[in-house]
Design an enzyme around this catalytic site. Sequence first.
Site, PDB file in Angstrom:
ATOM      1  N   HIS A 151       2.712 -47.867  44.110  1.00  0.00           N
ATOM      2  CA  HIS A 151       2.365 -48.196  45.490  1.00  0.00           C
ATOM      3  C   HIS A 151       3.182 -47.364  46.478  1.00  0.00           C
ATOM      4  CE1 HIS A 151       0.612 -52.405  44.414  1.00  0.00           C
ATOM      5  NE2 HIS A 151      -0.254 -51.436  44.241  1.00  0.00           N
ATOM      6  N   ARG A 173       2.056 -62.981  34.874  1.00  0.00           N
ATOM      7  CA  ARG A 173       1.149 -62.063  35.587  1.00  0.00           C
ATOM      8  C   ARG A 173       1.897 -60.882  36.208  1.00  0.00           C
ATOM      9  NH1 ARG A 173      -4.061 -63.337  39.598  1.00  0.00           N
ATOM     10  NH2 ARG A 173      -4.676 -61.149  39.682  1.00  0.00           N
ATOM     11  N   HIS A 186      -5.380 -44.337  43.184  1.00  0.00           N
ATOM     12  CA  HIS A 186      -4.511 -45.435  42.757  1.00  0.00           C
ATOM     13  C   HIS A 186      -4.062 -45.261  41.288  1.00  0.00           C
ATOM     14  CE1 HIS A 186      -2.878 -49.442  42.398  1.00  0.00           C
ATOM     15  NE2 HIS A 186      -3.713 -49.722  41.413  1.00  0.00           N
ATOM     16  N   ARG A 236     -13.211 -70.203  56.093  1.00  0.00           N
ATOM     17  CA  ARG A 236     -12.192 -70.703  55.144  1.00  0.00           C
ATOM     18  C   ARG A 236     -12.592 -70.567  53.675  1.00  0.00           C
ATOM     19  NH1 ARG A 236     -11.823 -74.865  59.010  1.00  0.00           N
ATOM     20  NH2 ARG A 236     -10.125 -74.436  60.443  1.00  0.00           N
ATOM     21  N   GLU A 280       0.841 -65.666  39.878  1.00  0.00           N
ATOM     22  CA  GLU A 280       1.923 -64.733  39.592  1.00  0.00           C
ATOM     23  C   GLU A 280       3.315 -65.334  39.733  1.00  0.00           C
ATOM     24  OE1 GLU A 280       1.011 -60.634  40.677  1.00  0.00           O
ATOM     25  OE2 GLU A 280       3.136 -60.359  41.081  1.00  0.00           O
ATOM     26  N   ASN A 315       2.116 -55.683  36.929  1.00  0.00           N
ATOM     27  CA  ASN A 315       2.594 -54.753  37.949  1.00  0.00           C
ATOM     28  C   ASN A 315       3.353 -53.573  37.360  1.00  0.00           C
ATOM     29  OD1 ASN A 315       1.648 -56.235  40.193  1.00  0.00           O
ATOM     30  ND2 ASN A 315       3.267 -57.718  39.782  1.00  0.00           N
ATOM     31  N   LYS A 338      -7.264 -61.438  42.951  1.00  0.00           N
ATOM     32  CA  LYS A 338      -6.391 -60.903  44.006  1.00  0.00           C
ATOM     33  C   LYS A 338      -7.260 -60.116  44.968  1.00  0.00           C
ATOM     34  CE  LYS A 338      -1.850 -60.269  41.939  1.00  0.00           C
ATOM     35  NZ  LYS A 338      -0.819 -59.252  41.628  1.00  0.00           N
ATOM     36  N   GLU A 343      -4.865 -47.575  33.971  1.00  0.00           N
ATOM     37  CA  GLU A 343      -4.665 -49.025  33.853  1.00  0.00           C
ATOM     38  C   GLU A 343      -4.825 -49.473  32.392  1.00  0.00           C
ATOM     39  OE1 GLU A 343      -3.498 -50.868  36.245  1.00  0.00           O
ATOM     40  OE2 GLU A 343      -4.112 -49.940  38.136  1.00  0.00           O
ATOM     41  N   LYS A 397      -6.675 -59.088  30.675  1.00  0.00           N
ATOM     42  CA  LYS A 397      -6.375 -59.483  32.049  1.00  0.00           C
ATOM     43  C   LYS A 397      -6.747 -60.950  32.290  1.00  0.00           C
ATOM     44  CE  LYS A 397      -6.148 -58.611  36.842  1.00  0.00           C
ATOM     45  NZ  LYS A 397      -6.323 -57.720  37.970  1.00  0.00           N
ATOM     46  N   HIS A 413       3.506 -50.250  38.988  1.00  0.00           N
ATOM     47  CA  HIS A 413       2.872 -50.376  40.308  1.00  0.00           C
ATOM     48  C   HIS A 413       3.841 -50.362  41.486  1.00  0.00           C
ATOM     49  CE1 HIS A 413      -0.695 -51.047  38.002  1.00  0.00           C
ATOM     50  NE2 HIS A 413      -1.429 -51.233  39.077  1.00  0.00           N
TER      51      HIS A 413
HETATM   52  N1  LIG Z   1      -7.338 -56.782  43.040  1.00  0.00           N
HETATM   53  C1  LIG Z   1      -6.791 -56.234  42.010  1.00  0.00           C
HETATM   54  O1  LIG Z   1      -6.327 -56.922  41.108  1.00  0.00           O
HETATM   55  C2  LIG Z   1      -6.764 -54.744  41.898  1.00  0.00           C
HETATM   56  C3  LIG Z   1      -6.449 -54.136  40.676  1.00  0.00           C
HETATM   57  C4  LIG Z   1      -6.485 -52.750  40.598  1.00  0.00           C
HETATM   58  C5  LIG Z   1      -6.816 -51.984  41.699  1.00  0.00           C
HETATM   59  N2  LIG Z   1      -7.099 -52.602  42.870  1.00  0.00           N
HETATM   60  C6  LIG Z   1      -7.452 -51.813  44.066  1.00  0.00           C
HETATM   61  O2  LIG Z   1      -8.629 -51.086  43.796  1.00  0.00           O
HETATM   62  C7  LIG Z   1      -8.666 -49.948  44.643  1.00  0.00           C
HETATM   63  C8  LIG Z   1      -9.097 -48.737  43.860  1.00  0.00           C
HETATM   64  O3  LIG Z   1     -10.324 -49.009  43.282  1.00  0.00           O
HETATM   65  P1  LIG Z   1     -11.195 -47.861  42.595  1.00  0.00           P
HETATM   66  O4  LIG Z   1     -10.310 -47.017  41.798  1.00  0.00           O
HETATM   67  O5  LIG Z   1     -12.328 -48.530  41.958  1.00  0.00           O
HETATM   68  O6  LIG Z   1     -11.624 -46.937  43.837  1.00  0.00           O
HETATM   69  P2  LIG Z   1     -12.835 -46.983  44.884  1.00  0.00           P
HETATM   70  O7  LIG Z   1     -13.340 -48.323  45.109  1.00  0.00           O
HETATM   71  O8  LIG Z   1     -12.374 -46.194  46.039  1.00  0.00           O
HETATM   72  O9  LIG Z   1     -13.978 -46.141  44.131  1.00  0.00           O
HETATM   73  C9  LIG Z   1     -13.704 -44.824  43.756  1.00  0.00           C
HETATM   74  C10 LIG Z   1     -14.766 -43.836  44.231  1.00  0.00           C
HETATM   75  O10 LIG Z   1     -15.869 -43.867  43.363  1.00  0.00           O
HETATM   76  C11 LIG Z   1     -17.076 -44.129  44.059  1.00  0.00           C
HETATM   77  N3  LIG Z   1     -17.901 -44.890  43.120  1.00  0.00           N
HETATM   78  C12 LIG Z   1     -17.722 -46.180  42.764  1.00  0.00           C
HETATM   79  N4  LIG Z   1     -18.546 -46.487  41.741  1.00  0.00           N
HETATM   80  C13 LIG Z   1     -19.266 -45.379  41.478  1.00  0.00           C
HETATM   81  C14 LIG Z   1     -20.265 -45.072  40.515  1.00  0.00           C
HETATM   82  N5  LIG Z   1     -20.652 -45.958  39.596  1.00  0.00           N
HETATM   83  N6  LIG Z   1     -20.809 -43.837  40.541  1.00  0.00           N
HETATM   84  C15 LIG Z   1     -20.380 -42.920  41.447  1.00  0.00           C
HETATM   85  N7  LIG Z   1     -19.424 -43.138  42.350  1.00  0.00           N
HETATM   86  C16 LIG Z   1     -18.870 -44.349  42.364  1.00  0.00           C
HETATM   87  C17 LIG Z   1     -16.628 -44.832  45.311  1.00  0.00           C
HETATM   88  O11 LIG Z   1     -17.559 -44.696  46.331  1.00  0.00           O
HETATM   89  C18 LIG Z   1     -15.330 -44.109  45.602  1.00  0.00           C
HETATM   90  O12 LIG Z   1     -15.583 -42.881  46.217  1.00  0.00           O
HETATM   91  C19 LIG Z   1      -7.278 -49.824  45.236  1.00  0.00           C
HETATM   92  O13 LIG Z   1      -7.301 -50.224  46.575  1.00  0.00           O
HETATM   93  C20 LIG Z   1      -6.443 -50.783  44.417  1.00  0.00           C
HETATM   94  O14 LIG Z   1      -5.374 -51.336  45.157  1.00  0.00           O
HETATM   95  C21 LIG Z   1      -7.083 -53.952  42.983  1.00  0.00           C
END
Ligand SMILES: NC(=O)c1ccc[n+]([C@@H]2O[C@H](COP(=O)([O-])OP(=O)(O)OC[C@H]3O[C@@H](n4cnc5c(N)ncnc54)[C@H](O)[C@@H]3O)[C@@H](O)[C@H]2O)c1
Length: 339
Positions: A228, A217, A241, A97, A213, A221, A119, A161, A203, A224
């Site tokens: 999405h 907030r 993304h 939990r 949200e 989006n 999130k 972003e 942010k 997005h």
């Molecule tokens: N929770 C939220 O508020 C929020 C906001 C924006 C995005 N997201 C989510 O985040 C995800 C995308 O995240 P992302 O763009 O970071 O992608 P990711 O986590 O897939 O990382 C991108 C790639 O880079 C590699 N990598 C990471 N750090 C590295 C580094 N320092 N050096 C070399 N390689 C590295 C990873 O292994 C991967 O292959 C999506 O699922 C999206 O929905 C969430």
Amino acid sequence: VTLFSELQTYLQSRNYSSIVLISDKNVFPLYGTDLVSRINCHPIIIKVGEASKSLEVATSCWNEMHAHGCDRQTLIIALGGGVVTDLAGFVAACYMRGVDVVHIPTTLMGMIDAAIGGKTGVNIPSGKNIVGAFHQPQKVIVQSSFLNTLPDREFIAGLAEIVKYAIITDVNLFELLENETNRILARDPEILEILLKRCYATKSEIVKADEKEQGVRALLNFGHTFGHAIECASHYKLYLHGEAVAIGINCAFYTSLLLNLIDATLIDRLHELLRRLKLPFSLPEALPAEELLYLMYGDKKTVDGKLNLILVKEIGQAILVKDVKADLVLKVLKKVKKP
Ligand SMILES: NC(=O)c1ccc[n+]([C@@H]2O[C@H](COP(=O)([O-])OP(=O)(O)OC[C@H]3O[C@@H](n4cnc5c(N)ncnc54)[C@H](O)[C@@H]3O)[C@@H](O)[C@H]2O)c1
């Protein structure tokens, strides 16, 4: 202050029974092995990529934690991009939990967005981030030098972003992006530091004002709901993304144009910036507009079968427009296609 000393100070102020480090196969060898050698923690390494944001992978983390004797006083450290922090945050939100989580983002997307705001979630086959929880991290530790190893495509996707933040809240930031494109693409540490601080502050402020949200907030989006749908329709394979968000921002601009909120010169200005940042902004022929529209209706922002979209009035000012009509969105989705 180095990442390690910041983490060490934090750990000394708490009394965790054990620590689990969740990371992915790319990031762990780069930055995880060093952490494991310095702090006593149990690593869980997940596969790289969006597919790891699943209930199956979350379940395997819970199983491994339980087998390892993790309890309510266990800390999870997430080391990686948004995939790792979203998944690890969700794992932390549900394990017994809820246990504490500390995020150490390693991508630009993570540092300015995914690791901030609490999130967490996973995808199900019919949609992205459909299952999840709000679960604030105890701490977010940003080490901008991690960006040095990030592949170009990932770095550029993260810039989408920043463009979003600029459009919804800050015309000065938009101008900074326009004026400093070359330094940004060269990952000049000074300019990166400015961008990271600015986006982090924006942010955090928005999340503080509206954690769950209910209001402001939702502006985050912007782009997005389109984005999405684009990711889902292309099975998370065609676009990152951030790239889908860039196309989504363009779609939101066209929707704003059709609703007479902006004029066409603003679209030209957006295209010019996205082109210079090397971000995509047109939809490929392969994604049928009708399917995208259908997916948009499945988004979390759709309420009571009505499509509510964040649109733009001017750079620095976004608004929520309720009940945008399907035929108008369809027109947009057909218009932003690559010829
Ligand atoms: N929770 C939220 O508020 C929020 C906001 C924006 C995005 N997201 C989510 O985040 C995800 C995308 O995240 P992302 O763009 O970071 O992608 P990711 O986590 O897939 O990382 C991108 C790639 O880079 C590699 N990598 C990471 N750090 C590295 C580094 N320092 N050096 C070399 N390689 C590295 C990873 O292994 C991967 O292959 C999506 O699922 C999206 O929905 C969430």
